[in-house]
Design a protein around this motif. Structure first.
Motif, PDB file in Angstrom:
ATOM      1  N   UNK A 190       0.841  -1.204   0.000  1.00 34.77           N
ATOM      2  CA  UNK A 190       0.000   0.000   0.000  1.00 34.77           C
ATOM      3  C   UNK A 190       0.875   1.252   0.000  1.00 34.77           C
ATOM      4  N   UNK A 191       1.988   1.186   0.701  1.00 30.57           N
ATOM      5  CA  UNK A 191       2.912   2.322   0.739  1.00 30.57           C
ATOM      6  C   UNK A 191       3.669   2.423  -0.587  1.00 30.57           C
ATOM      7  N   UNK A 192       4.127   1.288  -1.083  1.00 31.25           N
ATOM      8  CA  UNK A 192       4.854   1.263  -2.358  1.00 31.25           C
ATOM      9  C   UNK A 192       3.983   1.799  -3.492  1.00 31.25           C
ATOM     10  N   UNK A 193       2.699   1.448  -3.475  1.00 37.70           N
ATOM     11  CA  UNK A 193       1.769   1.875  -4.525  1.00 37.70           C
ATOM     12  C   UNK A 193       1.272   3.305  -4.333  1.00 37.70           C
ATOM     13  N   UNK A 194       1.647   3.950  -3.239  1.00 42.79           N
ATOM     14  CA  UNK A 194       1.220   5.319  -2.995  1.00 42.79           C
ATOM     15  C   UNK A 194      -0.186   5.444  -2.434  1.00 42.79           C
TER      16      UNK A 194
END
Length: 148
Positions: free
Chosen positions: A18-22
Protein backbone atom coordinates in the motif's frame (compact mmCIF):
# COMPACT_ATOMS: atom_id res chain seq x y z
CA UNK A 1 8.72 -13.81 19.77
CA UNK A 2 5.67 -12.36 21.52
CA UNK A 3 2.44 -13.16 19.70
CA UNK A 4 1.59 -9.52 19.07
CA UNK A 5 5.01 -8.71 17.62
CA UNK A 6 4.75 -11.75 15.36
CA UNK A 7 1.41 -10.58 13.98
CA UNK A 8 2.41 -6.92 13.77
CA UNK A 9 5.47 -7.85 11.69
CA UNK A 10 3.35 -10.04 9.41
CA UNK A 11 0.70 -7.32 9.00
CA UNK A 12 3.35 -4.70 8.20
CA UNK A 13 4.71 -6.99 5.48
CA UNK A 14 1.20 -7.66 4.14
CA UNK A 15 0.40 -3.92 3.96
CA UNK A 16 3.78 -2.74 2.64
CA UNK A 17 2.52 -2.72 -0.95
CA UNK A 18 0.00 0.00 0.00
CA UNK A 19 2.91 2.32 0.74
CA UNK A 20 4.85 1.26 -2.36
CA UNK A 21 1.77 1.88 -4.53
CA UNK A 22 1.22 5.32 -2.99
CA UNK A 23 -2.11 4.38 -1.40
CA UNK A 24 -0.74 5.45 1.98
CA UNK A 25 2.10 7.73 3.00
CA UNK A 26 2.70 6.34 6.49
CA UNK A 27 2.71 2.72 7.67
CA UNK A 28 4.06 2.15 11.17
CA UNK A 29 3.41 0.61 14.58
CA UNK A 30 1.30 2.98 16.67
CA UNK A 31 3.37 5.08 19.06
CA UNK A 32 0.91 7.66 20.39
CA UNK A 33 0.46 9.76 17.26
CA UNK A 34 -3.20 10.36 18.12
CA UNK A 35 -2.53 11.57 21.63
CA UNK A 36 -4.87 13.95 23.39
CA UNK A 37 -3.41 17.06 21.75
CA UNK A 38 -3.66 15.59 18.27
CA UNK A 39 -7.23 14.46 18.92
CA UNK A 40 -8.20 18.08 19.55
CA UNK A 41 -6.57 19.32 16.36
CA UNK A 42 -5.96 16.62 13.80
CA UNK A 43 -4.66 19.10 11.26
CA UNK A 44 -1.19 18.39 12.65
CA UNK A 45 -1.53 14.86 11.28
CA UNK A 46 -2.16 15.89 7.67
CA UNK A 47 1.53 15.62 6.76
CA UNK A 48 1.37 11.90 7.68
CA UNK A 49 -1.81 11.17 5.74
CA UNK A 50 -3.04 8.94 4.38
CA UNK A 51 -1.78 6.74 7.20
CA UNK A 52 -2.12 3.28 8.71
CA UNK A 53 -0.89 2.53 12.22
CA UNK A 54 -0.97 -0.89 13.87
CA UNK A 55 -1.62 -1.18 17.61
CA UNK A 56 -1.91 -4.12 19.98
CA UNK A 57 -5.35 -5.15 21.07
CA UNK A 58 -6.52 -7.69 23.60
CA UNK A 59 -4.68 -10.99 23.83
CA UNK A 60 -6.69 -13.82 25.40
CA UNK A 61 -5.33 -17.22 26.35
CA UNK A 62 -7.63 -20.15 27.11
CA UNK A 63 -6.76 -23.74 27.93
CA UNK A 64 -7.53 -26.02 24.99
CA UNK A 65 -6.83 -29.73 25.60
CA UNK A 66 -3.26 -29.55 26.87
CA UNK A 67 -2.47 -26.51 24.73
CA UNK A 68 -3.41 -22.87 24.88
CA UNK A 69 -5.72 -21.19 22.42
CA UNK A 70 -4.38 -17.69 21.93
CA UNK A 71 -6.64 -15.04 20.42
CA UNK A 72 -5.13 -11.71 19.38
CA UNK A 73 -6.88 -8.52 18.33
CA UNK A 74 -4.99 -6.31 15.90
CA UNK A 75 -6.05 -2.66 15.94
CA UNK A 76 -5.61 -0.74 12.70
CA UNK A 77 -5.86 3.06 12.75
CA UNK A 78 -6.52 4.47 9.28
CA UNK A 79 -6.72 8.14 8.43
CA UNK A 80 -6.82 10.48 5.49
CA UNK A 81 -7.51 14.09 4.66
CA UNK A 82 -11.01 15.24 3.78
CA UNK A 83 -11.56 18.59 2.14
CA UNK A 84 -14.35 20.55 3.76
CA UNK A 85 -16.47 23.14 2.02
CA UNK A 86 -19.04 25.02 4.15
CA UNK A 87 -22.57 23.88 3.34
CA UNK A 88 -21.32 21.26 0.88
CA UNK A 89 -20.90 17.52 1.02
CA UNK A 90 -17.48 16.37 2.20
CA UNK A 91 -15.19 16.30 -0.81
CA UNK A 92 -12.95 13.26 -0.82
CA UNK A 93 -15.20 11.61 1.76
CA UNK A 94 -14.97 8.36 -0.15
CA UNK A 95 -11.20 8.34 0.40
CA UNK A 96 -11.45 6.98 3.95
CA UNK A 97 -13.82 4.23 2.80
CA UNK A 98 -11.49 3.36 -0.09
CA UNK A 99 -8.65 3.13 2.43
CA UNK A 100 -10.72 0.83 4.68
CA UNK A 101 -11.57 -1.34 1.64
CA UNK A 102 -7.88 -1.56 0.71
CA UNK A 103 -7.10 -2.73 4.23
CA UNK A 104 -9.96 -5.22 4.19
CA UNK A 105 -8.87 -6.71 0.86
CA UNK A 106 -5.38 -7.34 2.28
CA UNK A 107 -6.31 -8.50 5.78
CA UNK A 108 -9.85 -9.87 6.09
CA UNK A 109 -9.98 -13.67 5.78
CA UNK A 110 -6.26 -13.72 4.96
CA UNK A 111 -3.62 -15.82 6.69
CA UNK A 112 -0.75 -13.45 7.42
CA UNK A 113 1.38 -15.59 9.75
CA UNK A 114 2.21 -19.29 9.72
CA UNK A 115 0.26 -21.29 12.28
CA UNK A 116 -2.43 -18.63 12.76
CA UNK A 117 -6.01 -18.73 11.48
CA UNK A 118 -7.00 -16.13 8.87
CA UNK A 119 -7.70 -12.65 10.23
CA UNK A 120 -11.34 -11.70 10.67
CA UNK A 121 -12.58 -8.13 10.54
CA UNK A 122 -14.68 -7.64 13.66
CA UNK A 123 -15.58 -3.97 13.45
CA UNK A 124 -14.76 -0.55 12.08
CA UNK A 125 -15.71 2.72 13.70
CA UNK A 126 -14.86 6.42 13.41
CA UNK A 127 -12.51 8.07 15.86
CA UNK A 128 -12.57 11.48 14.21
CA UNK A 129 -14.76 12.77 11.44
CA UNK A 130 -14.16 15.84 9.29
CA UNK A 131 -16.25 18.06 11.56
CA UNK A 132 -13.40 17.84 14.09
CA UNK A 133 -10.80 18.98 11.57
CA UNK A 134 -9.96 18.04 8.04
CA UNK A 135 -9.01 14.45 8.90
CA UNK A 136 -11.13 11.33 8.98
CA UNK A 137 -9.74 8.58 11.24
CA UNK A 138 -11.22 5.12 11.68
CA UNK A 139 -10.28 2.13 13.78
CA UNK A 140 -10.61 -1.35 12.31
CA UNK A 141 -10.34 -4.36 14.61
CA UNK A 142 -9.12 -7.68 13.22
CA UNK A 143 -8.68 -10.90 15.18
CA UNK A 144 -7.00 -14.24 14.74
CA UNK A 145 -6.08 -17.22 16.90
CA UNK A 146 -3.70 -20.13 17.19
CA UNK A 147 -3.11 -23.12 19.44
CA UNK A 148 0.28 -23.62 21.05
Amino acid sequence: MHEYLELEKAAMEKLADMKTAGIIKTLAPYAGELDEAAAKNLTGMTNLAPFVYLAPGIIRTRPAGGMDEIEVKLIVLAGCRCNLAPGAQIKGGDEIYNLLESLKSRLDRKTIATGWLPLRREMEYPVAMPASGNMAVYIAVYSTSTKR
